[in-house]
Design an enzyme around this catalytic site. Structure first.
Site, PDB file in Angstrom:
ATOM      1  N   GLY A  41       0.771  -1.245   0.000  1.00 51.80           N
ATOM      2  CA  GLY A  41       0.000   0.000   0.000  1.00 51.80           C
ATOM      3  C   GLY A  41       0.799   1.290   0.000  1.00 51.80           C
ATOM      4  O   GLY A  41       0.306   2.326  -0.428  1.00 51.80           O
ATOM      5  N   GLU A  95       4.498   3.829   5.900  1.00 51.61           N
ATOM      6  CA  GLU A  95       3.261   3.030   5.866  1.00 51.61           C
ATOM      7  C   GLU A  95       2.146   3.842   5.214  1.00 51.61           C
ATOM      8  O   GLU A  95       2.157   5.077   5.252  1.00 51.61           O
ATOM      9  CB  GLU A  95       2.910   2.632   7.319  1.00 51.61           C
ATOM     10  CG  GLU A  95       1.605   1.898   7.518  1.00 51.61           C
ATOM     11  CD  GLU A  95       1.549   0.527   6.866  1.00 51.61           C
ATOM     12  OE1 GLU A  95       1.902   0.413   5.687  1.00 51.61           O
ATOM     13  OE2 GLU A  95       1.106  -0.421   7.539  1.00 51.61           O
ATOM     14  N   ASP A  96       1.177   3.156   4.630  1.00 47.91           N
ATOM     15  CA  ASP A  96       0.046   3.866   4.032  1.00 47.91           C
ATOM     16  C   ASP A  96      -0.938   4.342   5.097  1.00 47.91           C
ATOM     17  O   ASP A  96      -1.367   5.488   5.098  1.00 47.91           O
ATOM     18  CB  ASP A  96      -0.656   3.009   2.961  1.00 47.91           C
ATOM     19  CG  ASP A  96      -1.087   1.632   3.471  1.00 47.91           C
ATOM     20  OD1 ASP A  96      -0.814   1.290   4.643  1.00 47.91           O
ATOM     21  OD2 ASP A  96      -1.690   0.875   2.689  1.00 47.91           O
ATOM     22  N   ASP A  99      -4.251   1.666  11.231  1.00 47.30           N
ATOM     23  CA  ASP A  99      -5.666   1.421  11.516  1.00 47.30           C
ATOM     24  C   ASP A  99      -5.766   0.931  12.967  1.00 47.30           C
ATOM     25  O   ASP A  99      -5.801   1.727  13.893  1.00 47.30           O
ATOM     26  CB  ASP A  99      -6.158   0.401  10.487  1.00 47.30           C
ATOM     27  CG  ASP A  99      -7.647   0.166  10.516  1.00 47.30           C
ATOM     28  OD1 ASP A  99      -8.387   1.047  10.965  1.00 47.30           O
ATOM     29  OD2 ASP A  99      -8.087  -0.915  10.069  1.00 47.30           O
ATOM     30  N   LYS A 127      -6.192   6.295  11.396  1.00 51.42           N
ATOM     31  CA  LYS A 127      -7.600   6.235  11.813  1.00 51.42           C
ATOM     32  C   LYS A 127      -7.624   5.990  13.316  1.00 51.42           C
ATOM     33  O   LYS A 127      -7.761   4.839  13.764  1.00 51.42           O
ATOM     34  CB  LYS A 127      -8.275   5.027  11.134  1.00 51.42           C
ATOM     35  CG  LYS A 127      -8.792   5.264   9.750  1.00 51.42           C
ATOM     36  CD  LYS A 127      -9.680   4.083   9.355  1.00 51.42           C
ATOM     37  CE  LYS A 127      -9.327   3.556   8.005  1.00 51.42           C
ATOM     38  NZ  LYS A 127     -10.091   2.359   7.613  1.00 51.42           N
ATOM     39  N   PHE A 148     -13.319   3.458   4.867  1.00 54.29           N
ATOM     40  CA  PHE A 148     -12.379   2.638   4.098  1.00 54.29           C
ATOM     41  C   PHE A 148     -11.935   3.418   2.865  1.00 54.29           C
ATOM     42  O   PHE A 148     -12.739   3.739   1.998  1.00 54.29           O
ATOM     43  CB  PHE A 148     -13.020   1.305   3.686  1.00 54.29           C
ATOM     44  CG  PHE A 148     -12.013   0.353   3.117  1.00 54.29           C
ATOM     45  CD1 PHE A 148     -11.239  -0.446   3.949  1.00 54.29           C
ATOM     46  CD2 PHE A 148     -11.813   0.279   1.735  1.00 54.29           C
ATOM     47  CE1 PHE A 148     -10.283  -1.309   3.423  1.00 54.29           C
ATOM     48  CE2 PHE A 148     -10.856  -0.590   1.211  1.00 54.29           C
ATOM     49  CZ  PHE A 148     -10.093  -1.381   2.058  1.00 54.29           C
ATOM     50  N   VAL A 149     -10.652   3.746   2.822  1.00 56.22           N
ATOM     51  CA  VAL A 149     -10.155   4.594   1.740  1.00 56.22           C
ATOM     52  C   VAL A 149      -9.390   3.794   0.691  1.00 56.22           C
ATOM     53  O   VAL A 149      -8.786   2.757   0.996  1.00 56.22           O
ATOM     54  CB  VAL A 149      -9.261   5.735   2.285  1.00 56.22           C
ATOM     55  CG1 VAL A 149     -10.061   6.732   3.077  1.00 56.22           C
ATOM     56  CG2 VAL A 149      -8.113   5.193   3.116  1.00 56.22           C
ATOM     57  N   ASP A 155      -5.667  -0.042  -1.803  1.00 57.77           N
ATOM     58  CA  ASP A 155      -6.507  -0.856  -2.696  1.00 57.77           C
ATOM     59  C   ASP A 155      -7.816  -1.283  -2.054  1.00 57.77           C
ATOM     60  O   ASP A 155      -7.991  -1.234  -0.832  1.00 57.77           O
ATOM     61  CB  ASP A 155      -5.760  -2.132  -3.089  1.00 57.77           C
ATOM     62  CG  ASP A 155      -5.749  -3.163  -1.961  1.00 57.77           C
ATOM     63  OD1 ASP A 155      -5.432  -2.779  -0.811  1.00 57.77           O
ATOM     64  OD2 ASP A 155      -6.082  -4.327  -2.208  1.00 57.77           O
ATOM     65  N   ARG A 161      -5.326   1.189  -6.753  1.00 59.70           N
ATOM     66  CA  ARG A 161      -4.037   1.683  -6.239  1.00 59.70           C
ATOM     67  C   ARG A 161      -3.508   2.841  -7.094  1.00 59.70           C
ATOM     68  O   ARG A 161      -2.777   3.687  -6.611  1.00 59.70           O
ATOM     69  CB  ARG A 161      -2.989   0.561  -6.221  1.00 59.70           C
ATOM     70  CG  ARG A 161      -3.265  -0.538  -5.205  1.00 59.70           C
ATOM     71  CD  ARG A 161      -2.013  -1.376  -5.003  1.00 59.70           C
ATOM     72  NE  ARG A 161      -2.275  -2.654  -4.343  1.00 59.70           N
ATOM     73  CZ  ARG A 161      -2.339  -2.809  -3.022  1.00 59.70           C
ATOM     74  NH1 ARG A 161      -2.179  -1.788  -2.216  1.00 59.70           N
ATOM     75  NH2 ARG A 161      -2.563  -4.007  -2.498  1.00 59.70           N
TER      76      ARG A 161
END
Ligand code: 5GP
Length: 171
Positions: A41, A95-96, A99, A127, A148-149, A155, A161
């Site tokens: 990600g 990191e993307d 969570d 988040k 949820f993005v 993805d 992506r």
């Protein structure tokens, strides 16, 4: 692409990534720096962030994912390990999104056993409402609600992506 509602547009992302790059440049001047993007990600964020850092640096990829069906247990599987030792180096994990925090907790603990000079975390998104374990994010792009993005590397089922902005799938 019309099925995605924009959450953060490409210009806003670009501006924020430049700011993070400038911060990292100021904090790490003169250090032996290694960026560790966590696949898959973070590959878009990492590519932009690396080019916003005006310092010599190495890039070494790491792959991990939560075991199927046990995402909440914090059991994480390494799918790709670093190709070089990080002992004595200043590491920034890229990191993307953080969570629950379980993946990053595993990842940071894993890297600390290799005796780097320091380990920091740069995450595009966080988040906080979903957090199960505390994770210190040294360089954070944006804090978001519990949605949820997709896009900008993130993805849904390996799609979206390549969307150049961050968005939410329209239901
Ligand atoms: P954590 O261990 O912090 O719960 O999980 C982090 C990972 O879950 C991220 O690296 C990402 O792969 C996935 N993830 C969490 N939230 C989202 C989201 O909103 N969109 C996407 N595409 N992936 C997410």
């Amino acid at each position: 692409m019309s099925s995605i509602d924009t959450l953060i547009d490409a210009d806003t992302i670009a501006r924020r990534v430049k700011e993070l790059g400038a911060q990292i440049t100021a904090d790490h001047a003169g250090r032996d720096l290694v960026l560790v993007p966590v696949l898959n990600g973070s590959f878009v964020f990492a590519a932009d962030l690396a080019r916003a850092i005006e310092l010599p640096l190495a890039i070494d990829f790491f792959g991990c994912r939560s075991y199927e069906g046990t995402a909440s247990s914090g059991v994480v599987q390494t799918t790709l390990d670093l190709s070089h030792p990080i002992q004595g180096k200043h590491v920034i994990v890229v990191e993307d999104i953080v969570d629950t925090g379980l993946t990053m907790t595993y990842m940071l603990e894993n890297l600390r056993t290799r005796r780097p000079a320091s380990v920091q975390l740069a995450s595009l998104l966080s988040k906080p409402a979903r957090r199960k374990v505390d994770v210190a994010i040294d360089y954070l792009g944006f804090e978001i609600e519990d949605v949820f993005v997709v896009g900008y590397g993130l993805d849904f089922d390996e799609h979206y992506r390549n969307v150049p902005y961050l968005g939410v799938l329209r239901s």
